[in-house]
Write a protein that holds these residues in place. Structure first.
Motif, PDB file in Angstrom:
ATOM      1  N   ALA A  41       5.708  94.083 172.379  1.00  0.00           N
ATOM      2  CA  ALA A  41       4.721  93.029 172.125  1.00  0.00           C
ATOM      3  C   ALA A  41       4.257  93.002 170.675  1.00  0.00           C
ATOM      4  N   ASP A  42       4.418  94.098 169.961  1.00  0.00           N
ATOM      5  CA  ASP A  42       4.012  94.128 168.561  1.00  0.00           C
ATOM      6  C   ASP A  42       4.993  93.292 167.734  1.00  0.00           C
ATOM      7  N   PRO A  43       4.490  92.352 166.918  1.00  0.00           N
ATOM      8  CA  PRO A  43       5.375  91.466 166.146  1.00  0.00           C
ATOM      9  C   PRO A  43       6.350  92.195 165.226  1.00  0.00           C
ATOM     10  N   LEU A  44       5.906  93.261 164.568  1.00  0.00           N
ATOM     11  CA  LEU A  44       6.815  93.977 163.669  1.00  0.00           C
ATOM     12  C   LEU A  44       7.899  94.710 164.458  1.00  0.00           C
ATOM     13  N   ARG A  45       7.514  95.319 165.573  1.00  0.00           N
ATOM     14  CA  ARG A  45       8.533  96.002 166.379  1.00  0.00           C
ATOM     15  C   ARG A  45       9.534  95.004 166.951  1.00  0.00           C
ATOM     16  N   LEU A  46       9.067  93.849 167.354  1.00  0.00           N
ATOM     17  CA  LEU A  46       9.985  92.828 167.855  1.00  0.00           C
ATOM     18  C   LEU A  46      10.920  92.361 166.748  1.00  0.00           C
ATOM     19  N   ARG A  47      10.408  92.250 165.540  1.00  0.00           N
ATOM     20  CA  ARG A  47      11.244  91.878 164.379  1.00  0.00           C
ATOM     21  C   ARG A  47      12.300  92.948 164.121  1.00  0.00           C
ATOM     22  N   ILE A  48      11.895  94.208 164.199  1.00  0.00           N
ATOM     23  CA  ILE A  48      12.849  95.309 164.015  1.00  0.00           C
ATOM     24  C   ILE A  48      13.948  95.237 165.071  1.00  0.00           C
ATOM     25  N   VAL A  49      13.569  95.026 166.317  1.00  0.00           N
ATOM     26  CA  VAL A  49      14.547  94.929 167.408  1.00  0.00           C
ATOM     27  C   VAL A  49      15.497  93.762 167.160  1.00  0.00           C
ATOM     28  N   SER A  50      14.972  92.635 166.707  1.00  0.00           N
ATOM     29  CA  SER A  50      15.817  91.468 166.413  1.00  0.00           C
ATOM     30  C   SER A  50      16.814  91.776 165.309  1.00  0.00           C
ATOM     31  N   LEU A  51      16.362  92.470 164.279  1.00  0.00           N
ATOM     32  CA  LEU A  51      17.266  92.839 163.179  1.00  0.00           C
ATOM     33  C   LEU A  51      18.330  93.828 163.653  1.00  0.00           C
ATOM     34  N   LEU A  52      17.924  94.801 164.450  1.00  0.00           N
ATOM     35  CA  LEU A  52      18.871  95.807 164.926  1.00  0.00           C
ATOM     36  C   LEU A  52      19.842  95.249 165.964  1.00  0.00           C
ATOM     37  N   ALA A  53      19.513  94.132 166.553  1.00  0.00           N
ATOM     38  CA  ALA A  53      20.450  93.488 167.488  1.00  0.00           C
ATOM     39  C   ALA A  53      21.683  92.993 166.736  1.00  0.00           C
ATOM     40  N   ARG A  54      21.509  92.675 165.465  1.00  0.00           N
ATOM     41  CA  ARG A  54      22.617  92.138 164.657  1.00  0.00           C
ATOM     42  C   ARG A  54      23.409  93.207 163.926  1.00  0.00           C
ATOM     43  N   GLU A  55      22.746  94.327 163.558  1.00  0.00           N
ATOM     44  CA  GLU A  55      23.468  95.389 162.844  1.00  0.00           C
ATOM     45  C   GLU A  55      22.663  96.675 162.828  1.00  0.00           C
ATOM     46  N   THR A  56      23.361  97.774 162.637  1.00  0.00           N
ATOM     47  CA  THR A  56      22.732  99.082 162.498  1.00  0.00           C
ATOM     48  C   THR A  56      22.197  99.176 161.075  1.00  0.00           C
ATOM     49  N   LEU A  57      20.929  99.557 160.948  1.00  0.00           N
ATOM     50  CA  LEU A  57      20.276  99.570 159.638  1.00  0.00           C
ATOM     51  C   LEU A  57      19.537 100.879 159.406  1.00  0.00           C
ATOM     52  N   CYS A  58      19.385 101.241 158.127  1.00  0.00           N
ATOM     53  CA  CYS A  58      18.557 102.399 157.787  1.00  0.00           C
ATOM     54  C   CYS A  58      17.148 101.918 157.459  1.00  0.00           C
ATOM     55  N   THR A  59      16.253 102.856 157.289  1.00  0.00           N
ATOM     56  CA  THR A  59      14.854 102.530 157.002  1.00  0.00           C
ATOM     57  C   THR A  59      14.730 101.671 155.745  1.00  0.00           C
ATOM     58  N   THR A  60      15.514 101.993 154.724  1.00  0.00           N
ATOM     59  CA  THR A  60      15.471 101.224 153.471  1.00  0.00           C
ATOM     60  C   THR A  60      15.797  99.754 153.723  1.00  0.00           C
ATOM     61  N   HIS A  61      16.825  99.494 154.527  1.00  0.00           N
ATOM     62  CA  HIS A  61      17.185  98.109 154.864  1.00  0.00           C
ATOM     63  C   HIS A  61      16.042  97.423 155.599  1.00  0.00           C
ATOM     64  N   THR A 105      18.981 107.037 166.836  1.00  0.00           N
ATOM     65  CA  THR A 105      19.197 107.313 165.424  1.00  0.00           C
ATOM     66  C   THR A 105      20.567 107.931 165.190  1.00  0.00           C
ATOM     67  N   GLU A 106      21.022 107.744 163.955  1.00  0.00           N
ATOM     68  CA  GLU A 106      22.269 108.362 163.518  1.00  0.00           C
ATOM     69  C   GLU A 106      22.072 108.839 162.089  1.00  0.00           C
ATOM     70  N   PRO A 107      22.006 110.170 161.871  1.00  0.00           N
ATOM     71  CA  PRO A 107      21.858 110.669 160.510  1.00  0.00           C
ATOM     72  C   PRO A 107      23.122 110.399 159.712  1.00  0.00           C
ATOM     73  N   CYS A 108      22.934 110.023 158.464  1.00  0.00           N
ATOM     74  CA  CYS A 108      24.067 109.746 157.584  1.00  0.00           C
ATOM     75  C   CYS A 108      23.652 110.175 156.173  1.00  0.00           C
ATOM     76  N   GLY A 109      24.004 111.403 155.821  1.00  0.00           N
ATOM     77  CA  GLY A 109      23.568 111.945 154.538  1.00  0.00           C
ATOM     78  C   GLY A 109      22.057 112.098 154.534  1.00  0.00           C
ATOM     79  N   ARG A 110      21.418 111.553 153.505  1.00  0.00           N
ATOM     80  CA  ARG A 110      19.952 111.646 153.453  1.00  0.00           C
ATOM     81  C   ARG A 110      19.265 110.462 154.096  1.00  0.00           C
ATOM     82  N   PHE A 111      20.027 109.589 154.746  1.00  0.00           N
ATOM     83  CA  PHE A 111      19.472 108.410 155.408  1.00  0.00           C
ATOM     84  C   PHE A 111      19.584 108.561 156.922  1.00  0.00           C
ATOM     85  N   THR A 112      18.722 107.856 157.615  1.00  0.00           N
ATOM     86  CA  THR A 112      18.794 107.781 159.067  1.00  0.00           C
ATOM     87  C   THR A 112      19.013 106.322 159.433  1.00  0.00           C
ATOM     88  N   TYR A 113      20.068 106.067 160.183  1.00  0.00           N
ATOM     89  CA  TYR A 113      20.360 104.716 160.643  1.00  0.00           C
ATOM     90  C   TYR A 113      19.819 104.542 162.062  1.00  0.00           C
TER      91      TYR A 113
END
Length: 104
Positions: A14-34, A61-69
């Motif tokens: 229900a939180d707008p930012l979390r819903l936005r994150i879910v929408s973005l992650l539906a299209r691709e795997t992203l790290c925090t920076t993205h 999550t998937e660790p990848c070097g110093r980033f977490t996807y």
């Protein structure tokens, strides 16, 4: 019917930012920076929301070097969608049968 797990998941989404994150992650795997770039949220705020999504089982999550996807777990959303589909079918049958409880 909706279970307590479903209602907890609805609260998480229900939180707008979390819903936005879910929408973005539906299209691709992203790290925090993205995700910071895409949402404009501060990194600490975004990390807190990602923690909530992780604890609810919505993302993994998937660790990848110093980033977490982060990757969306579609089966969690499919389960919630199935609960809403069942609820809609019950409501449709009730409407078709004109089912109502008699007043005392």
């Amino acid at each position: 019917m909706l279970t307590s797990v479903d209602t907890d998941l609805i609260r998480v989404l229900a939180d707008p930012l979390r819903l936005r994150i879910v929408s973005l992650l539906a299209r691709e795997t992203l790290c925090t920076t993205h995700l910071v770039e895409e949402t404009g949220a501060r990194q600490t705020n975004l990390s807190n929301h990602l923690k909530v999504l992780r604890e609810a089982g919505v993302v993994e999550t998937e660790p990848c070097g110093r980033f977490t996807y982060y990757r969306l777990r579609p089966e969690v959303l499919e389960s919630l969608a199935g609960s809403f589909t069942d609820l809609a079918a019950t409501a449709r049958a009730t409407a078709e049968n004109n089912t109502k409880r008699a007043c005392p």
